[in-house]
Motif scaffolding. Sequence first.
Motif, PDB file in Angstrom:
ATOM      1  N   SER A 431       0.827  -1.215   0.000  1.00 46.77           N
ATOM      2  CA  SER A 431       0.000   0.000   0.000  1.00 46.77           C
ATOM      3  C   SER A 431       0.858   1.260   0.000  1.00 46.77           C
ATOM      4  O   SER A 431       0.389   2.328  -0.416  1.00 46.77           O
ATOM      5  CB  SER A 431      -0.916   0.002   1.228  1.00 46.77           C
ATOM      6  N   LEU A 432       2.120   1.141   0.456  1.00 41.07           N
ATOM      7  CA  LEU A 432       3.032   2.286   0.504  1.00 41.07           C
ATOM      8  C   LEU A 432       4.003   2.299  -0.672  1.00 41.07           C
ATOM      9  O   LEU A 432       4.894   3.155  -0.738  1.00 41.07           O
ATOM     10  CB  LEU A 432       3.828   2.252   1.820  1.00 41.07           C
ATOM     11  N   GLY A 433       3.833   1.358  -1.593  1.00 39.58           N
ATOM     12  CA  GLY A 433       4.746   1.268  -2.716  1.00 39.58           C
ATOM     13  C   GLY A 433       6.113   0.748  -2.324  1.00 39.58           C
ATOM     14  O   GLY A 433       7.111   1.007  -2.996  1.00 39.58           O
ATOM     15  N   ARG A 434       6.172  -0.017  -1.240  1.00 42.81           N
ATOM     16  CA  ARG A 434       7.425  -0.573  -0.748  1.00 42.81           C
ATOM     17  C   ARG A 434       7.282  -2.087  -0.609  1.00 42.81           C
ATOM     18  O   ARG A 434       6.230  -2.652  -0.883  1.00 42.81           O
ATOM     19  CB  ARG A 434       7.776   0.040   0.622  1.00 42.81           C
ATOM     20  N   ARG A 435       8.368  -2.733  -0.188  1.00 46.41           N
ATOM     21  CA  ARG A 435       8.272  -4.142   0.153  1.00 46.41           C
ATOM     22  C   ARG A 435       7.652  -4.245   1.539  1.00 46.41           C
ATOM     23  O   ARG A 435       7.125  -3.270   2.072  1.00 46.41           O
ATOM     24  CB  ARG A 435       9.668  -4.767   0.099  1.00 46.41           C
ATOM     25  N   SER A 436       7.721  -5.404   2.149  1.00 43.36           N
ATOM     26  CA  SER A 436       7.121  -5.600   3.464  1.00 43.36           C
ATOM     27  C   SER A 436       7.615  -4.536   4.447  1.00 43.36           C
ATOM     28  O   SER A 436       8.807  -4.242   4.516  1.00 43.36           O
ATOM     29  CB  SER A 436       7.482  -6.990   3.993  1.00 43.36           C
ATOM     30  N   VAL A 437       6.680  -3.942   5.192  1.00 47.10           N
ATOM     31  CA  VAL A 437       6.985  -2.860   6.130  1.00 47.10           C
ATOM     32  C   VAL A 437       6.470  -3.260   7.509  1.00 47.10           C
ATOM     33  O   VAL A 437       5.316  -3.688   7.657  1.00 47.10           O
ATOM     34  CB  VAL A 437       6.344  -1.535   5.679  1.00 47.10           C
ATOM     35  N   LYS A 438       7.300  -3.101   8.519  1.00 45.82           N
ATOM     36  CA  LYS A 438       6.925  -3.526   9.860  1.00 45.82           C
ATOM     37  C   LYS A 438       5.774  -2.705  10.421  1.00 45.82           C
ATOM     38  O   LYS A 438       5.718  -1.483  10.248  1.00 45.82           O
ATOM     39  CB  LYS A 438       8.129  -3.404  10.803  1.00 45.82           C
ATOM     40  N   ILE A 439       4.894  -3.400  11.119  1.00 40.37           N
ATOM     41  CA  ILE A 439       3.880  -2.743  11.943  1.00 40.37           C
ATOM     42  C   ILE A 439       4.550  -2.400  13.268  1.00 40.37           C
ATOM     43  O   ILE A 439       5.011  -3.297  13.981  1.00 40.37           O
ATOM     44  CB  ILE A 439       2.671  -3.669  12.167  1.00 40.37           C
ATOM     45  N   PRO A 440       4.624  -1.104  13.645  1.00 36.40           N
ATOM     46  CA  PRO A 440       5.465  -0.733  14.782  1.00 36.40           C
ATOM     47  C   PRO A 440       4.753  -0.616  16.124  1.00 36.40           C
ATOM     48  O   PRO A 440       5.379  -0.168  17.090  1.00 36.40           O
ATOM     49  CB  PRO A 440       6.005   0.637  14.348  1.00 36.40           C
ATOM     50  N   ASP A 441       3.466  -0.990  16.198  1.00 35.34           N
ATOM     51  CA  ASP A 441       2.745  -0.755  17.456  1.00 35.34           C
ATOM     52  C   ASP A 441       2.034  -2.028  17.908  1.00 35.34           C
ATOM     53  O   ASP A 441       1.682  -2.899  17.107  1.00 35.34           O
ATOM     54  CB  ASP A 441       1.735   0.378  17.289  1.00 35.34           C
ATOM     55  N   TRP A 442       1.829  -2.102  19.217  1.00 32.55           N
ATOM     56  CA  TRP A 442       1.185  -3.280  19.798  1.00 32.55           C
ATOM     57  C   TRP A 442      -0.217  -3.513  19.233  1.00 32.55           C
ATOM     58  O   TRP A 442      -0.569  -4.646  18.897  1.00 32.55           O
ATOM     59  CB  TRP A 442       1.099  -3.115  21.320  1.00 32.55           C
ATOM     60  N   ARG A 443      -0.992  -2.452  19.142  1.00 32.10           N
ATOM     61  CA  ARG A 443      -2.374  -2.619  18.690  1.00 32.10           C
ATOM     62  C   ARG A 443      -2.422  -3.215  17.284  1.00 32.10           C
ATOM     63  O   ARG A 443      -3.191  -4.152  17.014  1.00 32.10           O
ATOM     64  CB  ARG A 443      -3.111  -1.272  18.719  1.00 32.10           C
ATOM     65  N   GLY A 444      -1.586  -2.688  16.402  1.00 31.96           N
ATOM     66  CA  GLY A 444      -1.587  -3.193  15.036  1.00 31.96           C
ATOM     67  C   GLY A 444      -1.117  -4.629  14.942  1.00 31.96           C
ATOM     68  O   GLY A 444      -1.684  -5.442  14.180  1.00 31.96           O
ATOM     69  N   LEU A 445      -0.078  -4.974  15.710  1.00 28.94           N
ATOM     70  CA  LEU A 445       0.420  -6.340  15.689  1.00 28.94           C
ATOM     71  C   LEU A 445      -0.623  -7.332  16.195  1.00 28.94           C
ATOM     72  O   LEU A 445      -0.858  -8.387  15.578  1.00 28.94           O
ATOM     73  CB  LEU A 445       1.694  -6.437  16.540  1.00 28.94           C
ATOM     74  N   LEU A 446      -1.253  -7.001  17.325  1.00 27.85           N
ATOM     75  CA  LEU A 446      -2.228  -7.933  17.902  1.00 27.85           C
ATOM     76  C   LEU A 446      -3.492  -8.016  17.064  1.00 27.85           C
ATOM     77  O   LEU A 446      -4.096  -9.092  16.964  1.00 27.85           O
ATOM     78  CB  LEU A 446      -2.550  -7.507  19.333  1.00 27.85           C
ATOM     79  N   ALA A 447      -3.896  -6.917  16.431  1.00 29.74           N
ATOM     80  CA  ALA A 447      -5.059  -6.965  15.550  1.00 29.74           C
ATOM     81  C   ALA A 447      -4.794  -7.877  14.367  1.00 29.74           C
ATOM     82  O   ALA A 447      -5.659  -8.663  13.965  1.00 29.74           O
ATOM     83  CB  ALA A 447      -5.418  -5.563  15.082  1.00 29.74           C
ATOM     84  N   ALA A 448      -3.603  -7.779  13.796  1.00 35.28           N
ATOM     85  CA  ALA A 448      -3.247  -8.653  12.684  1.00 35.28           C
ATOM     86  C   ALA A 448      -3.208 -10.110  13.127  1.00 35.28           C
ATOM     87  O   ALA A 448      -3.692 -11.009  12.429  1.00 35.28           O
ATOM     88  CB  ALA A 448      -1.905  -8.240  12.095  1.00 35.28           C
ATOM     89  N   ALA A 449      -2.631 -10.359  14.306  1.00 42.43           N
ATOM     90  CA  ALA A 449      -2.558 -11.727  14.818  1.00 42.43           C
ATOM     91  C   ALA A 449      -3.948 -12.303  15.066  1.00 42.43           C
ATOM     92  O   ALA A 449      -4.205 -13.489  14.804  1.00 42.43           O
ATOM     93  CB  ALA A 449      -1.744 -11.756  16.103  1.00 42.43           C
ATOM     94  N   ASP A 450      -4.846 -11.466  15.568  1.00 39.07           N
ATOM     95  CA  ASP A 450      -6.226 -11.932  15.813  1.00 39.07           C
ATOM     96  C   ASP A 450      -6.908 -12.353  14.527  1.00 39.07           C
ATOM     97  O   ASP A 450      -7.674 -13.322  14.493  1.00 39.07           O
ATOM     98  CB  ASP A 450      -7.043 -10.834  16.495  1.00 39.07           C
ATOM     99  N   ARG A 451      -6.622 -11.628  13.446  1.00 40.40           N
ATOM    100  CA  ARG A 451      -7.215 -12.024  12.165  1.00 40.40           C
ATOM    101  C   ARG A 451      -6.703 -13.398  11.736  1.00 40.40           C
ATOM    102  O   ARG A 451      -7.449 -14.198  11.180  1.00 40.40           O
ATOM    103  CB  ARG A 451      -6.884 -10.978  11.091  1.00 40.40           C
ATOM    104  N   GLY A 452      -5.458 -13.690  12.050  1.00 41.08           N
ATOM    105  CA  GLY A 452      -4.917 -15.009  11.712  1.00 41.08           C
ATOM    106  C   GLY A 452      -5.517 -16.102  12.566  1.00 41.08           C
ATOM    107  O   GLY A 452      -5.603 -17.263  12.128  1.00 41.08           O
ATOM    108  N   ALA A 453      -5.934 -15.778  13.761  1.00 43.60           N
ATOM    109  CA  ALA A 453      -6.541 -16.771  14.651  1.00 43.60           C
ATOM    110  C   ALA A 453      -8.020 -16.918  14.396  1.00 43.60           C
ATOM    111  O   ALA A 453      -8.687 -17.739  15.034  1.00 43.60           O
ATOM    112  CB  ALA A 453      -6.296 -16.377  16.111  1.00 43.60           C
ATOM    113  N   GLY A 454      -8.543 -16.090  13.486  1.00 37.81           N
ATOM    114  CA  GLY A 454      -9.954 -16.175  13.151  1.00 37.81           C
ATOM    115  C   GLY A 454     -10.860 -15.547  14.165  1.00 37.81           C
ATOM    116  O   GLY A 454     -12.038 -15.907  14.259  1.00 37.81           O
ATOM    117  N   THR A 455     -10.332 -14.602  14.984  1.00 37.58           N
ATOM    118  CA  THR A 455     -11.166 -13.958  16.014  1.00 37.58           C
ATOM    119  C   THR A 455     -11.535 -12.561  15.593  1.00 37.58           C
ATOM    120  O   THR A 455     -10.968 -12.013  14.665  1.00 37.58           O
ATOM    121  CB  THR A 455     -10.403 -13.916  17.330  1.00 37.58           C
TER     122      THR A 455
END
Length: 455
Positions: A431-455
């Motif tokens: 979305s930023l026109g770059r390669r993989s870019v780190k999510i730098p905050d707890w909320r974003g990381l855990l939200a992404a992880a929750d999507r992987g867990a199907g919650t």
Amino acid sequence: MLRVAVVGSGPSGVYAAQTLVQQREVPGVRVDVLDRLPAPYGLVRYGVAPDHEKIKSLQGSLRTVLEDERIRFLGNVEVGGPQLSTARLLELYHAVVYCVGAARDRLLGIPGEELAGVHSATAFVAWYSGHPDAVAEDFDLSGVSAAVVVGAGNVAVDVTRMLARCEPELAPTDMPQPALGALARSGVQSVSMVARRGPSQGKFTTKELRELGTLPGVAAVVDPAELALDPAYADPEAAAALPAVFRRNLEVLRGWAGQDAGGARRRIGLRFYLRPVEVLAGPGGRVAGMRFERTAPDGRGGVTGTGAYEEVEAQLVLRSVGYQGVPLPGLPFDPARATVPHAAGRVLREGRASVGEYVAGWIKRGPTGVIGTNRPCAKETASSLLQDAPALARRKLPGDPLDALRAAGLHPVEWPGWLAIETAEADLGRSLGRRSVKIPDWRGLLAAADRGAGT
């Protein structure tokens, strides 16, 4: 079945887990690798500079280990906190191996160190590496024209290089977008990397040092008079007695001696025999510079003050003078060494081995060595654990530890959750026109992880 918890998913933890499941003497070992963060790989993800892609590629081999069916990754699990004590963790497993690193940086211990604009290199690395504990707004570099980095190791070289690089060189990395933007707006024109001892005693490796002289639009310069203070610089016999890495470092610095910065966009100055004595304050209580005392070799491998002083301008100061382990509640700790006391990896309590508790990595030996040093260190600890395995395995465990962790109110991120974070970071990069870019905050990381867990 012997069930083991490894606390920490950096190289030492992963190597310990690998040794435990791949050996043949004790069949049926199962390992849970726990980490406070929802992402694995420790300092390989959050400490290796983003422009060092070859070293960061080690994540691939660590990933292979963590994908072993006998190993389970459980992120977002803090050990030693109110929800999970070290004593409770040992109730859930036959053995626990602590690989928690050395998380605290050393202070300079000089007046003015508390001024705004003075930071640890650790915090700066965490910021540009996207560590979720980092505070991005602390590093507004737009008003910084001169920076000082105190230290002469690879971390000091890393932060010096990152301050000198320009945006096009950093955009292809996984650096978080806020950090990339701040570095793009940076007003830094000069970076002084300062050591209290001589060039033949620098802790940096030659490859990393040489890289400072290859940055586009950047001049690396050294004062020949400071080099000449080093007994090994002018004396071929003294130089020949040095280890190979120090001899190579001297040759690199010799090539830069007296080099003209010319029309370079930025300048890196490597300074030697200067001991920090004070951080100087400017308007608004921010750092304006540093005061150093000139040192000289004392003939015994150390340095002594000369009584001559020099001031160096700086609106940003980064200290990089070493790391220390921090006590983990419930584990013994040696404050003098900043490590957990041990014998061949077995945790010692009042001089006696604590049944089922082990350490590996920096919390075991101190912050020494390179990434590969963790392999034999972890192997020694795993060997001690396996020797103890017959006695350890006699104890009956209460059930699957994951159920107990959830019952305690923890929300472990399992491997599918981490894979979802990887996918989210790849999507963010696109979305930023770059390669993989780190999510730098707890909320974003855990939200992404929750999507992987199907919650």
